[in-house]
Design a protein around this motif. Structure first.
Motif, PDB file in Angstrom:
ATOM      1  N   SER A   1      51.864  12.362 -46.102  1.00  0.00           N
ATOM      2  CA  SER A   1      50.589  13.063 -45.924  1.00  0.00           C
ATOM      3  C   SER A   1      49.527  12.134 -45.381  1.00  0.00           C
ATOM      4  N   VAL A   2      49.466  10.902 -45.915  1.00  0.00           N
ATOM      5  CA  VAL A   2      48.479   9.932 -45.439  1.00  0.00           C
ATOM      6  C   VAL A   2      48.754   9.572 -43.984  1.00  0.00           C
ATOM      7  N   LYS A   3      50.034   9.427 -43.627  1.00  0.00           N
ATOM      8  CA  LYS A   3      50.406   9.095 -42.244  1.00  0.00           C
ATOM      9  C   LYS A   3      49.954  10.207 -41.301  1.00  0.00           C
ATOM     10  N   ASP A   4      50.191  11.462 -41.669  1.00  0.00           N
ATOM     11  CA  ASP A   4      49.764  12.587 -40.835  1.00  0.00           C
ATOM     12  C   ASP A   4      48.250  12.615 -40.685  1.00  0.00           C
ATOM     13  N   GLU A   5      47.518  12.335 -41.780  1.00  0.00           N
ATOM     14  CA  GLU A   5      46.058  12.332 -41.724  1.00  0.00           C
ATOM     15  C   GLU A   5      45.550  11.232 -40.803  1.00  0.00           C
ATOM     16  N   LEU A   6      46.158  10.018 -40.891  1.00  0.00           N
ATOM     17  CA  LEU A   6      45.741   8.900 -40.037  1.00  0.00           C
ATOM     18  C   LEU A   6      46.029   9.204 -38.568  1.00  0.00           C
ATOM     19  N   GLU A   7      47.153   9.830 -38.278  1.00  0.00           N
ATOM     20  CA  GLU A   7      47.478  10.186 -36.901  1.00  0.00           C
ATOM     21  C   GLU A   7      46.457  11.181 -36.341  1.00  0.00           C
ATOM     22  N   GLN A   8      46.063  12.133 -37.173  1.00  0.00           N
ATOM     23  CA  GLN A   8      45.082  13.131 -36.736  1.00  0.00           C
ATOM     24  C   GLN A   8      43.745  12.471 -36.423  1.00  0.00           C
ATOM     25  N   ARG A   9      43.292  11.558 -37.311  1.00  0.00           N
ATOM     26  CA  ARG A   9      42.015  10.877 -37.080  1.00  0.00           C
ATOM     27  C   ARG A   9      42.086   9.967 -35.865  1.00  0.00           C
ATOM     28  N   ALA A  10      43.261   9.325 -35.650  1.00  0.00           N
ATOM     29  CA  ALA A  10      43.420   8.440 -34.496  1.00  0.00           C
ATOM     30  C   ALA A  10      43.309   9.230 -33.193  1.00  0.00           C
ATOM     31  N   MET A  11      43.874  10.433 -33.161  1.00  0.00           N
ATOM     32  CA  MET A  11      43.767  11.275 -31.972  1.00  0.00           C
ATOM     33  C   MET A  11      42.321  11.641 -31.693  1.00  0.00           C
ATOM     34  N   GLN A  12      41.538  11.854 -32.754  1.00  0.00           N
ATOM     35  CA  GLN A  12      40.127  12.182 -32.573  1.00  0.00           C
ATOM     36  C   GLN A  12      39.336  10.988 -32.051  1.00  0.00           C
ATOM     37  N   LEU A  13      39.810   9.754 -32.371  1.00  0.00           N
ATOM     38  CA  LEU A  13      39.105   8.540 -31.947  1.00  0.00           C
ATOM     39  C   LEU A  13      39.464   8.085 -30.544  1.00  0.00           C
TER      40      LEU A  13
ATOM     41  N   PRO B   1      39.238   9.386 -27.414  1.00  0.00           N
ATOM     42  CA  PRO B   1      38.204   9.428 -26.365  1.00  0.00           C
ATOM     43  C   PRO B   1      37.142   8.351 -26.549  1.00  0.00           C
ATOM     44  N   LEU B   2      36.751   8.096 -27.779  1.00  0.00           N
ATOM     45  CA  LEU B   2      35.751   7.065 -28.039  1.00  0.00           C
ATOM     46  C   LEU B   2      36.295   5.679 -27.697  1.00  0.00           C
ATOM     47  N   LEU B   3      37.547   5.413 -28.062  1.00  0.00           N
ATOM     48  CA  LEU B   3      38.150   4.102 -27.778  1.00  0.00           C
ATOM     49  C   LEU B   3      38.298   3.876 -26.282  1.00  0.00           C
ATOM     50  N   ASN B   4      38.557   4.937 -25.525  1.00  0.00           N
ATOM     51  CA  ASN B   4      38.682   4.796 -24.071  1.00  0.00           C
ATOM     52  C   ASN B   4      37.373   4.370 -23.425  1.00  0.00           C
ATOM     53  N   ARG B   5      36.251   4.846 -23.944  1.00  0.00           N
ATOM     54  CA  ARG B   5      34.943   4.520 -23.359  1.00  0.00           C
ATOM     55  C   ARG B   5      34.315   3.266 -23.960  1.00  0.00           C
TER      56      ARG B   5
ATOM     57  N   LEU C   1      30.594  -1.569 -24.273  1.00  0.00           N
ATOM     58  CA  LEU C   1      30.364  -2.937 -24.764  1.00  0.00           C
ATOM     59  C   LEU C   1      30.017  -3.869 -23.618  1.00  0.00           C
ATOM     60  N   ASN C   2      30.673  -3.702 -22.469  1.00  0.00           N
ATOM     61  CA  ASN C   2      30.392  -4.547 -21.305  1.00  0.00           C
ATOM     62  C   ASN C   2      28.961  -4.354 -20.817  1.00  0.00           C
TER      63      ASN C   2
END
Length: 661
Positions: free
Chosen positions: A542-554, A556-560, A565-566
């Protein structure tokens, strides 16, 4: 023809006067009262013009006679003061009867039949209230009352609501979950409300079944028992048999029940709208929003298609879980409709009348039944988000085999995933004696007040957990839940409607559990069950599934992030980095300050004009217009006119501000 032209000119003049008065007052005012005031102003101006014309031509035998120029000056001053008095009259009317608090002018000519029915129902409800001793209490409850008088009033309110019919009974049941609005005395009384009624004659019920089945009864049922299994204010339940021999029950809505509920709901909404519009406390409590939520939930409860979907949802969630042996009757959508529901017969007897059956079970069996019911209820609330919101003893069946069944899915609550998690975390934190976690869960669960002292809340909640940490005997659970609700009320939390429904479900199931197993400690069992439910969520998968879901939400932010920062580092290197903070960026803040300054400026100008006018009127200086009237006095009355109009505008803005506050 000349009379018609004169009347049209008077109406046009009245409309123009009303438009100017509305503009000067500065707030939206109803057109009928504005036109009425404008008409009176126009008529008065006409009489004044005639009088001053005779004064300028020496035609007033025993009255005022002045030079034409002086008459014109008096006319200007008189017109100004007629206008000022019109403004004052409109402000007085608006203060006494705000726009919207009276029926529309057009309603005088339409809707007489509905209004007559509503008036008759109003009279019935008021007569019921007076008959139960609530006549002197209609302006409010619990204001400085003694404990004995408050208890007496609460009982009278319960009896009055019960006699007033199903809509008011349902209203009382909804209010019984709002411990943030009503004192505990009223909550206890309103929780006992139940809808009961005498059976409807079989001829009327039979006709209703035929009409709502939309086909001949013989094509569906081989037999229908005319003696009802149960009768409530809205519906009756009858035993029947399908053509294939399946035993079913028919829940049919009484003829005329929907019209009665709609009429009562309309009365409640109109009263709530009036309170919300005319009283500051009504708007602060959200009276109209509460009434709308009640009307919406009642509308759903009267639509048996929604109840059918509720049954299927809870049946599916219980089947998927498989943790608890709780049955839900199978419904037949092909035979059901908006006012008719056909479902399988639920074997056994309701808990409210299963005393003999319960007496035949040993302590372990009764404890197992109670644990199953509590576990299924908490799983519906915390894990599924769809739960039965009316789990009183009449809606829970015990079969001869010792299993449980649920009935009557008209009142079903729904919680979003975040609320489910917050409820589970609160139970988990209580079980682990974690005051910080319980505080965070409580804040997430309820509507946070603006002036919340989180540290003080955490300390008091920690003391509460410590007091009940070691457990307690039967009945102690009510004490803990009561103390927890008192804490919620003391810190001015608002309880959302769906959270209130969950609290109502838990309160109802607590009473049922005490019938099944009087020795059960509800809080201890809830803590253990809540800990189990949250432990399932903390499993590795369950924790693994929750972390995967949050990572998918992050993502777009990680791409930008690298590009941002530059840019920040380049701006820092070349000295271009800056931060912009806008004071009063929100439009509502700007409107508030603008309105405040407008009120201040208008009040200062009005006061200055009045003081200046008093000085001029009381002065004996300047040339005489007549034997006793000085020119400066005329200027003083003109200035007083301006001060009066500005004062009325300031007063109207204050009244409008109080209503909007």
């Amino acid at each position: 023809m000349l009379s018609i032209a004169g009347l049209l000119f008077l109406l046009l003049q009245s409309w123009l006067a009303a438009t100017v008065v509305r503009r000067v007052v500065g707030v939206p005012i109803g057109w009928p009262r504005s036109i009425m005031v404008g008409f009176i102003m126009s008529a008065t101006m006409g009489l004044t013009v005639q009088y001053l014309f005779r004064a300028a031509t020496d035609q007033n035998t025993n009255g005022l006679n002045v030079a034409p120029a002086v008459a014109v000056l008096f006319l200007v001053l008189a017109v100004g003061w007629i206008f000022a008095l019109g403004v004052g009259a409109l402000v007085f009317i608006e203060a006494a009867f705000p726009t919207g608090s009276l029926p529309r002018f057009s309603s005088l000519f339409t809707g007489w039949k509905a209004r007559r029915r509503r008036t008759r129902r109003y009279s019935d409800v008021v007569a019921i209230a007076v008959r139960h001793g609530l006549g002197s209490r209609l302006r409010g409850f619990g204001n400085g009352d003694s404990t004995e008088r408050e208890a007496k009033t609460a009982r009278a309110l319960r009896n009055a609501l019960n006699e007033a019919g199903v809509t008011f009974v349902k209203l009382g049941q909804m209010l019984s979950t709002r411990q943030d609005l009503l004192p505990e005395t009223y909550i206890r009384e309103l929780q006992t409300l139940q809808t009961k009624a005498s059976p409807e004659p079989w001829e009327r019920i039979s006709a209703a079944i035929k009409e709502r089945l939309d086909r001949p009864v013989a094509e569906v049922f081989s037999d229908i028992n005319p003696i009802p299994l149960a009768a409530a204010s809205v519906a009756q339940v009858h035993q029947a048999t399908l053509l294939d021999g399946t035993s079913v029950v028919i829940k049919v809505q009484r003829p005329g029940a929907l019209d009665q509920v709609n009429l009562d709901t309309d009365i409640i909404l109109r009263l709530a709208h009036w309170l919300n519009k005319t009283t500051p406390w009504g708007k602060s409590l959200g009276v109209y929003t509460l009434a709308q939520g009640f009307a919406g939930s009642l509308e759903e409860e009267l639509d048996y298609r929604i109840e059918l979907e509720n049954m299927r949802s809870i049946e599916h969630s219980l089947a998927v879980s498989g943790n608890f042996s709780v049955s839900v009757p199978h419904a037949y959508p092909e035979f059901s409709s908006e006012r008719l529901l056909v479902m399988d017969t639920l074997p056994g007897r309701p808990v409210s009348s299963a005393g003999t059956l319960l007496a035949g079970l040993n302590a372990e069996e009764r404890s197992a039944l109670a644990t199953t019911l509590l576990g299924a209820t908490l799983e519906q609330i915390v894990s599924d988000g769809v739960f039965h919101a009316d789990l009183h003893a009449g809606n829970i069946f015990i079969t001869s085999e010792g299993t449980l069944g649920l009935l009557d899915f008209g009142a079903v609550g729904r919680l979003d995933p975040a609320t489910q998690t917050a409820l589970g975390m609160m139970l988990y934190s209580i079980d682990k004696n974690d005051s910080a976690g319980a505080t965070d869960a409580l804040i997430e669960l309820l509507d946070r007040p603006d002036t919340l002292d989180e540290r003080a809340l955490e300390r008091e909640l920690g003391q509460l957990l410590t007091r009940y940490r070691v457990g307690f005997g039967p009945g102690g659970s009510q004490k803990m839940f009561g103390d927890l609700m008192s804490l919620v009320i003391a810190y001015k939390f608002a309880v959302p409607a769906q959270i209130g429904a969950a609290f109502r479900a838990l309160a109802a199931v607590e009473g049922t559990l005490q019938i099944i197993d009087p020795t059960m400690d509800l809080v201890a069992a809830s803590r253990a069950e809540g800990s189990r439910l949250m432990a399932d969520r903390f499993k590795l998968g369950s924790v693994k599934d929750e972390l995967e879901q949050r990572a998918m939400q992050l993502l777009p932010l990680l791409n930008r992030l690298p590009r941002r920062l530059n840019k920040i580092t380049e701006d820092l290197e070349h000295g271009r980095f800056n931060m912009n903070v806008r004071v009063l960026a929100h439009p509502s803040d700007r409107r508030y300050l603008t309105g405040l300054f407008q009120q201040l400026i208008v009040a200062v100008l009005a006061g200055s004009a009045v003081l200046g006018s008093i000085m001029l009127i009381t002065s004996n200086e300047g040339p005489l217009l007549t034997g006793q009237i000085h020119l400066y006095g005329v200027f003083g009355f003109a200035l007083l006119f301006g001060g009066f109009v500005l004062g009325m505008r300031a007063l109207m803005l204050v009244f409008k501000r109080d209503v909007d506050a």
